[in-house]
Design a protein around this motif. Structure first.
Motif, PDB file in Angstrom:
ATOM      1  N   MET A 230      11.715 -24.206   5.727  1.00 19.89           N
ATOM      2  CA  MET A 230      12.800 -23.455   6.355  1.00 19.89           C
ATOM      3  C   MET A 230      13.717 -24.424   7.102  1.00 19.89           C
ATOM      4  N   PRO A 231      15.015 -24.101   7.164  1.00 17.56           N
ATOM      5  CA  PRO A 231      15.960 -25.020   7.824  1.00 17.56           C
ATOM      6  C   PRO A 231      15.530 -25.322   9.263  1.00 17.56           C
ATOM      7  N   GLY A 232      15.625 -26.568   9.624  1.00 19.48           N
ATOM      8  CA  GLY A 232      15.346 -26.958  11.002  1.00 19.48           C
ATOM      9  C   GLY A 232      13.886 -27.242  11.297  1.00 19.48           C
ATOM     10  N   MET A 233      13.032 -27.013  10.348  1.00 22.04           N
ATOM     11  CA  MET A 233      11.611 -27.297  10.587  1.00 22.04           C
ATOM     12  C   MET A 233      11.369 -28.807  10.510  1.00 22.04           C
ATOM     13  N   LEU A 234      10.458 -29.284  11.335  1.00 24.76           N
ATOM     14  CA  LEU A 234      10.179 -30.722  11.338  1.00 24.76           C
ATOM     15  C   LEU A 234       8.688 -30.975  11.117  1.00 24.76           C
ATOM     16  N   PRO A 235       8.366 -31.991  10.353  1.00 29.29           N
ATOM     17  CA  PRO A 235       6.958 -32.332  10.128  1.00 29.29           C
ATOM     18  C   PRO A 235       6.361 -33.030  11.355  1.00 29.29           C
TER      19      PRO A 235
ATOM     20  N   TYR B 104      12.609 -35.708  -6.160  1.00 33.76           N
ATOM     21  CA  TYR B 104      12.278 -35.266  -7.511  1.00 33.76           C
ATOM     22  C   TYR B 104      12.485 -33.770  -7.516  1.00 33.76           C
ATOM     23  N   PHE B 105      12.583 -33.148  -8.689  1.00 31.49           N
ATOM     24  CA  PHE B 105      12.622 -31.681  -8.721  1.00 31.49           C
ATOM     25  C   PHE B 105      11.194 -31.161  -8.793  1.00 31.49           C
ATOM     26  N   TYR B 106      10.736 -30.643  -7.648  1.00 29.30           N
ATOM     27  CA  TYR B 106       9.390 -30.075  -7.613  1.00 29.30           C
ATOM     28  C   TYR B 106       9.533 -28.557  -7.497  1.00 29.30           C
ATOM     29  N   PRO B 107       9.253 -27.802  -8.558  1.00 28.42           N
ATOM     30  CA  PRO B 107       9.435 -26.354  -8.464  1.00 28.42           C
ATOM     31  C   PRO B 107       8.517 -25.706  -7.435  1.00 28.42           C
ATOM     32  N   ASP B 108       7.450 -26.416  -7.056  1.00 23.77           N
ATOM     33  CA  ASP B 108       6.487 -25.803  -6.141  1.00 23.77           C
ATOM     34  C   ASP B 108       6.355 -26.568  -4.829  1.00 23.77           C
ATOM     35  N   LEU B 109       7.383 -27.343  -4.503  1.00 29.14           N
ATOM     36  CA  LEU B 109       7.439 -28.016  -3.197  1.00 29.14           C
ATOM     37  C   LEU B 109       8.872 -27.817  -2.680  1.00 29.14           C
ATOM     38  N   PRO B 110       9.051 -26.785  -1.834  1.00 28.66           N
ATOM     39  CA  PRO B 110      10.422 -26.364  -1.513  1.00 28.66           C
ATOM     40  C   PRO B 110      11.282 -27.412  -0.808  1.00 28.66           C
TER      41      PRO B 110
END
Ligand code: ADP
Ligand code: MG
Length: 499
Positions: free
Chosen positions: A63-68, A100-106
């Motif tokens: 989600m926008p603004g989330m940080l690890p 990379y294009f990861y369809p399952d890593l948003p």
């Protein structure tokens, strides 16, 4: 990276083709899921088997603004694993974005480590075998690096006729990627290497190693060359998820490459997939290069830094690892290297053995655990957790042999009884009348009877003293296996007048 060839060609590992022998070169990238309660950069749970998307935080959903935020437990687990691989621990490492294009890593990129991994070079000693003669051969496999990275989620294409679903439960789970040097030379060596890595991590508690739950999987790099020649072009077989398939994939891929080269063709560097149903590999895509991923340091994360004292504290609390345990079983308990290897391969087995051996003869305990207990478990398809004979019960059976209460032969019967009916071995010996007969009067009577009934055999035994064994066998039979074998042996010899 310049690759250093560390091994001379081993004739017994070569594959013969139409144009002569070929040597297979293998390097593995093993992905091991870190044992931790929460993900690498979020607090979401990592528990296996939850309903789809139950274990997804706003960070994992990007989600926008989330940080690890780094999970310190995962860092500790990576360091502990690095120590278990006798590897260099890097006090400073850096997280990079792999785009990379990861369809399952948003997020649209994977957070990984590229130039500066948390763990550098190490070595793993791998016992390969047994061969037809029952021998094991130790090889050393170099570790290139271990880095931390995120796992991706899972696309599900079979849930709806026109739509694909996505399950992000795995998305963001911590993985350790363990990259070997190209030191592996056969399918058997590769299987033994992955098995050893799994054993080490299970001892450490850093990865549960459950391949059927996806906790451990390997990308298998294979090339072939004329023995001792230049390294050939490699193909990478992605995501092989069982030890057996790793072996099959290597064999199929080596044969495919040999056939192309012997036909005058050349190998294209590719990423391939193994199809277990067909037993062959097939092309997935041409190999991407590191620069294709546009790696750059993740600006949301500071470099990961800790001091040597932090590493030392973790090192001080490492459990005894399989190699050390094996060494101790051999040197302090007198076991053969073979028996020790069998016992340490699984920590649960080693722990069980140690309980049985405590205060007893180590070799005897090893024999009973390996031949009788593991044999019976194997035959019945049970795991050690389901064993009907506990370590205490097996120990009690051994004590009964040691103190002369029962013979080794009766002990096997007693083991069967405990296995099927349970109970205290000492009580069972009493209630079933299994006690060894040491009363020489009773044994003497049985010996006399056998001698009287077999005058011809007596003649033979006098000419050929090894025949005495036949009499011992008959007496044992006559006494239902309960006579003390040593007493029978002595009496038979005395009565026959042989040495
Ligand atoms: P990448 O990330 O592009 O796959 P790495 O440098 O991480 O490349 O190496 C991947 C693996 O390939 C390593 O395990 C390495 O040992 C192995 N490897 C390198 N060269 C060869 C080769 N010629 N044959 C087989 N394996 C190789
Ligand atoms: Mg790779």
């Amino acid at each position: 990276m310049t690759i250093i060839d560390t091994r001379t060609p081993d004739p017994k590992r070569l594959i013969s083709g139409a144009t002569g022998d070929w040597e297979v070169i293998i390097g593995l990238e093993v992905h091991a899921q870190v044992s931790s309660h929460s993900k690498l950069f979020s607090g979401a749970s990592t528990v296996f088997g939850s309903a789809p998307n139950d274990n997804v935080s706003l960070v994992d959903a990007a989600m926008p603004g989330m940080l690890p935020v780094i999970n310190e437990e995962c860092v500790k687990q990576a360091i502990r694993t690095g120590l278990g691989l006798k590897a260099q621990i890097n006090l400073k490492s850096v997280f990079d974005r792999k785009n990379y294009f990861y369809p399952d890593l948003p997020q649209g990129y994977q957070i990984s480590q590229f130039k500066q991994p948390i763990v550098g070079e190490g070595t793993v000693t791998v016992s390969v075998g047994p061969d037809r003669q029952g021998h094991f051969e130790d090889i050393e496999v170099g570790i290139e690096r271990l880095h931390l990275e995120q796992d991706a989620g899972k696309s599900m294409h079979d849930q709806h006729p026109t739509m694909s679903y996505v399950d992000l439960n795995r998305s963001g789970v911590a993985l350790m990627e363990i990259v070997s040097k190209p030191d592996i030379r056969s399918a058997d060596e590769a299987k033994a290497y992955v098995t050893k890595l799994r054993t080490i991590m299970r001892y450490l508690g850093t990865c549960d190693g459950n391949m059927d739950e996806g906790s451990l999987r390997a990308d298998v790099n294979v090339s072939v060359r004329k023995p001792g020649g230049e390294f050939g072009t490699r193909c990478e077989i992605k995501n092989v998820n069982s030890i057996r398939f790793i072996g099959q994939a290597i064999e199929a891929e080596a044969q495919r490459q040999i056939a192309i080269l012997e036909d005058g063709g050349k190998i294209d560097q590719e990423t391939r997939l193994f199809d277990p149903a067909k037993g062959e590999t097939r092309s997935m895509r041409s190999k991407e290069e590191a620069h294709d991923y546009r790696y750059f340091p993740d600006p949301d994360l500071l470099p990961l830094e800790f001091d040597q004292a932090y590493v030392d504290a973790l090192a001080a609390h490492l459990p005894e690892l399989p190699d050390q345990k094996k060494e101790r079983f051999v040197s302090a308990m007198g076991l053969s290297a073979y028996d020790a290897s069998v016992l340490v391969a699984e920590k649960a087995v080693a722990d069980f053995f140690e309980k049985v051996a405590e205060g007893r003869d180590g070799k005897m305990a090893a024999n009973w655990v390996i031949n009788d207990l593991l044999g019976a478990l194997n035959k019945s398809g049970k795991t050690l957790e389901e064993t009907p004979v506990s370590a205490a019960q097996l120990g009690a059976i051994i004590d009964l042999i040691k103190d002369g209460t029962i013979s080794g032969k009766i002990a096997k019967d007693l083991f069967e009884i405990v296995w099927t009916e349970g109970g205290d071995p000492r009580d069972l010996v009493e209630s079933r009348g299994l006690k060894q007969v040491t009363d020489t009067g009773a044994i003497e009577k049985a010996v006399d009877e056998v001698i009287a009934a077999n005058p011809d055999k007596v003649e033979q035994a006098r000419a050929k003293p090894t025949m005495a064994g036949w009499f011992v066998g008959q007496v044992m039979k006559a006494t239902g296996g309960k006579a003390n074998p040593q007493a029978v042996n002595d009496l038979v010899k005395a009565k026959l007048g042989i040495e």
